[in-house]
Design a protein around this motif. Structure first.
Motif, mmCIF file in Angstrom:
data_model
loop_
_atom_site.group_PDB
_atom_site.id
_atom_site.type_symbol
_atom_site.label_atom_id
_atom_site.label_comp_id
_atom_site.label_asym_id
_atom_site.label_seq_id
_atom_site.Cartn_x
_atom_site.Cartn_y
_atom_site.Cartn_z
ATOM 1 N N GLY A 97 66.900 -21.309 -12.161
ATOM 2 C CA GLY A 97 65.699 -21.902 -11.591
ATOM 3 C C GLY A 97 65.688 -21.837 -10.079
ATOM 4 O O GLY A 97 64.659 -21.547 -9.464
ATOM 5 N N LEU A 98 66.829 -22.078 -9.455
ATOM 6 C CA LEU A 98 66.910 -22.010 -7.992
ATOM 7 C C LEU A 98 66.784 -20.577 -7.481
ATOM 8 O O LEU A 98 66.154 -20.335 -6.451
ATOM 9 N N VAL A 99 67.371 -19.622 -8.209
ATOM 10 C CA VAL A 99 67.217 -18.212 -7.830
ATOM 11 C C VAL A 99 65.750 -17.828 -7.877
ATOM 12 O O VAL A 99 65.233 -17.190 -6.960
ATOM 13 N N ASN A 100 65.057 -18.231 -8.936
ATOM 14 C CA ASN A 100 63.636 -17.909 -9.059
ATOM 15 C C ASN A 100 62.778 -18.671 -8.055
ATOM 16 O O ASN A 100 61.751 -18.165 -7.619
ATOM 17 N N ALA A 101 63.172 -19.875 -7.705
ATOM 18 C CA ALA A 101 62.366 -20.675 -6.788
ATOM 19 C C ALA A 101 62.531 -20.238 -5.333
ATOM 20 O O ALA A 101 61.572 -20.304 -4.565
ATOM 21 N N TYR A 102 63.724 -19.777 -4.953
ATOM 22 C CA TYR A 102 63.965 -19.461 -3.554
ATOM 23 C C TYR A 102 64.041 -17.964 -3.261
ATOM 24 O O TYR A 102 63.464 -17.486 -2.292
ATOM 25 N N LEU A 103 64.757 -17.220 -4.073
ATOM 26 C CA LEU A 103 64.978 -15.807 -3.779
ATOM 27 C C LEU A 103 63.808 -14.926 -4.213
ATOM 28 O O LEU A 103 63.420 -14.000 -3.497
ATOM 29 N N ARG A 104 63.226 -15.206 -5.361
ATOM 30 C CA ARG A 104 62.155 -14.372 -5.908
ATOM 31 C C ARG A 104 60.928 -14.273 -4.988
ATOM 32 O O ARG A 104 60.412 -13.174 -4.783
ATOM 33 N N PRO A 105 60.443 -15.380 -4.395
ATOM 34 C CA PRO A 105 59.282 -15.235 -3.493
ATOM 35 C C PRO A 105 59.567 -14.359 -2.275
ATOM 36 O O PRO A 105 58.691 -13.619 -1.827
ATOM 37 N N ILE A 106 60.792 -14.414 -1.772
ATOM 38 C CA ILE A 106 61.155 -13.586 -0.621
ATOM 39 C C ILE A 106 61.144 -12.115 -1.016
ATOM 40 O O ILE A 106 60.588 -11.264 -0.313
ATOM 41 N N VAL A 107 61.750 -11.803 -2.154
ATOM 42 C CA VAL A 107 61.793 -10.415 -2.621
ATOM 43 C C VAL A 107 60.387 -9.913 -2.935
ATOM 44 O O VAL A 107 60.042 -8.772 -2.626
ATOM 45 N N LYS A 108 59.568 -10.754 -3.550
ATOM 46 C CA LYS A 108 58.187 -10.342 -3.861
ATOM 47 C C LYS A 108 57.398 -10.068 -2.586
ATOM 48 O O LYS A 108 56.612 -9.121 -2.531
ATOM 49 N N ALA A 109 57.597 -10.887 -1.563
ATOM 50 C CA ALA A 109 56.885 -10.673 -0.307
ATOM 51 C C ALA A 109 57.335 -9.381 0.376
ATOM 52 O O ALA A 109 56.512 -8.631 0.913
ATOM 53 N N SER B 260 58.486 -6.768 -1.110
ATOM 54 C CA SER B 260 58.122 -5.603 -1.920
ATOM 55 C C SER B 260 56.618 -5.481 -2.122
ATOM 56 O O SER B 260 56.173 -4.679 -2.950
ATOM 57 N N LEU B 261 55.834 -6.234 -1.377
ATOM 58 C CA LEU B 261 54.377 -6.192 -1.543
ATOM 59 C C LEU B 261 53.785 -4.790 -1.368
ATOM 60 O O LEU B 261 52.974 -4.373 -2.194
ATOM 61 N N PRO B 262 54.172 -4.028 -0.340
ATOM 62 C CA PRO B 262 53.604 -2.674 -0.245
ATOM 63 C C PRO B 262 53.931 -1.807 -1.456
ATOM 64 O O PRO B 262 53.071 -1.092 -1.965
ATOM 65 N N LEU B 263 55.153 -1.884 -1.941
ATOM 66 C CA LEU B 263 55.538 -1.120 -3.129
ATOM 67 C C LEU B 263 54.810 -1.627 -4.364
ATOM 68 O O LEU B 263 54.429 -0.849 -5.237
ATOM 69 N N SER B 264 54.575 -2.919 -4.424
ATOM 70 C CA SER B 264 53.840 -3.502 -5.544
ATOM 71 C C SER B 264 52.395 -3.021 -5.568
ATOM 72 O O SER B 264 51.836 -2.780 -6.643
ATOM 73 N N LEU B 265 51.793 -2.856 -4.407
ATOM 74 C CA LEU B 265 50.428 -2.348 -4.338
ATOM 75 C C LEU B 265 50.352 -0.897 -4.811
ATOM 76 O O LEU B 265 49.404 -0.501 -5.485
ATOM 77 N N VAL B 266 51.350 -0.108 -4.465
ATOM 78 C CA VAL B 266 51.369 1.300 -4.858
ATOM 79 C C VAL B 266 51.601 1.457 -6.356
ATOM 80 O O VAL B 266 51.000 2.316 -6.990
ATOM 81 N N THR B 267 52.455 0.602 -6.919
ATOM 82 C CA THR B 267 52.790 0.732 -8.345
ATOM 83 C C THR B 267 51.937 -0.172 -9.223
ATOM 84 O O THR B 267 52.247 -0.339 -10.407
ATOM 85 N N PHE B 268 50.898 -0.758 -8.659
ATOM 86 C CA PHE B 268 49.989 -1.642 -9.402
ATOM 87 C C PHE B 268 50.719 -2.815 -10.049
ATOM 88 O O PHE B 268 50.421 -3.209 -11.166
ATOM 89 N N GLY B 269 51.725 -3.347 -9.370
ATOM 90 C CA GLY B 269 52.413 -4.544 -9.825
ATOM 91 C C GLY B 269 53.585 -4.317 -10.753
ATOM 92 O O GLY B 269 54.232 -5.271 -11.173
ATOM 93 N N LEU B 270 53.865 -3.060 -11.098
ATOM 94 C CA LEU B 270 54.983 -2.803 -12.012
ATOM 95 C C LEU B 270 56.344 -3.124 -11.393
ATOM 96 O O LEU B 270 57.310 -3.346 -12.110
ATOM 97 N N VAL B 271 56.396 -3.169 -10.072
ATOM 98 C CA VAL B 271 57.650 -3.532 -9.420
ATOM 99 C C VAL B 271 58.009 -4.991 -9.725
ATOM 100 O O VAL B 271 59.161 -5.378 -9.624
ATOM 101 N N GLY B 272 57.035 -5.781 -10.151
ATOM 102 C CA GLY B 272 57.311 -7.157 -10.550
ATOM 103 C C GLY B 272 58.276 -7.245 -11.717
ATOM 104 O O GLY B 272 59.110 -8.155 -11.790
ATOM 105 N N LEU B 273 58.198 -6.288 -12.649
ATOM 106 C CA LEU B 273 59.153 -6.250 -13.761
ATOM 107 C C LEU B 273 60.568 -5.997 -13.251
ATOM 108 O O LEU B 273 61.529 -6.612 -13.722
ATOM 109 N N VAL B 274 60.678 -5.103 -12.294
ATOM 110 C CA VAL B 274 61.992 -4.803 -11.717
ATOM 111 C C VAL B 274 62.543 -6.025 -10.999
ATOM 112 O O VAL B 274 63.741 -6.327 -11.084
ATOM 113 N N ILE B 275 61.679 -6.747 -10.300
ATOM 114 C CA ILE B 275 62.112 -7.957 -9.599
ATOM 115 C C ILE B 275 62.593 -9.010 -10.595
ATOM 116 O O ILE B 275 63.630 -9.648 -10.377
ATOM 117 N N ASN B 276 61.879 -9.186 -11.695
ATOM 118 C CA ASN B 276 62.295 -10.166 -12.704
ATOM 119 C C ASN B 276 63.650 -9.807 -13.296
ATOM 120 O O ASN B 276 64.507 -10.675 -13.490
#
Length: 135
Positions: free
Chosen positions: A43-55, A57-73
């Protein structure tokens, strides 16, 4: 703010406990205290680390239409497994990191299935929270 963080940590922790029960090739501690500590770590990894990684990877997420979110999870599940190994909690994905020091395809498949089930549970709980005010 703090209550919302605690609720997110609890939801992710409960989702992880459910995922460990249903996904094959995933080993979790049988001791309830270690299982709760594992849920808190995840829960702490998802609450603190995940938002940073998602932010980041935003340019890559836009290019891949959000599929990078699966890789982040999947990466967050693997990070939680690595942290739990350092804390000696006994969480393993396809034998990694307890018995096999290298990440194999079994590890990635197990991490993907765990992250998929956690996403489904978290989305369902978030939907219930939005439909039922006060929860």
């Amino acid at each position: 703010m703090l209550l919302d963080l605690l609720v997110r940590v609890a939801i992710n922790g409960i989702a992880l406990i459910l995922a460990v029960q249903f996904v094959p090739n995933v080993r979790a501690p049988s001791d309830m205290l270690k299982l709760i500590l594992l849920a808190i770590v995840f829960g702490l990894v998802n609450a603190y680390l995940r938002p940073i990684v998602k932010a980041l990877s935003l340019p890559l997420s836009l290019v891949t239409f959000g599929l990078v979110g699966l890789v982040i999870n999947v990466a967050m599940v693997i990070v939680a497994a690595a942290i739990s190994d350092n804390l000696r909690l006994g969480f393993a994905l396809g034998g990694w990191p307890l018995t096999d020091p290298s990440i194999s395809i079994d590890t990635l498949i197990a991490a993907f299935l765990v992250s998929l089930l956690i996403s489904i549970v978290a989305a369902a709980v978030a939907l219930v929270r939005r439909l039922t005010p006060g929860i």
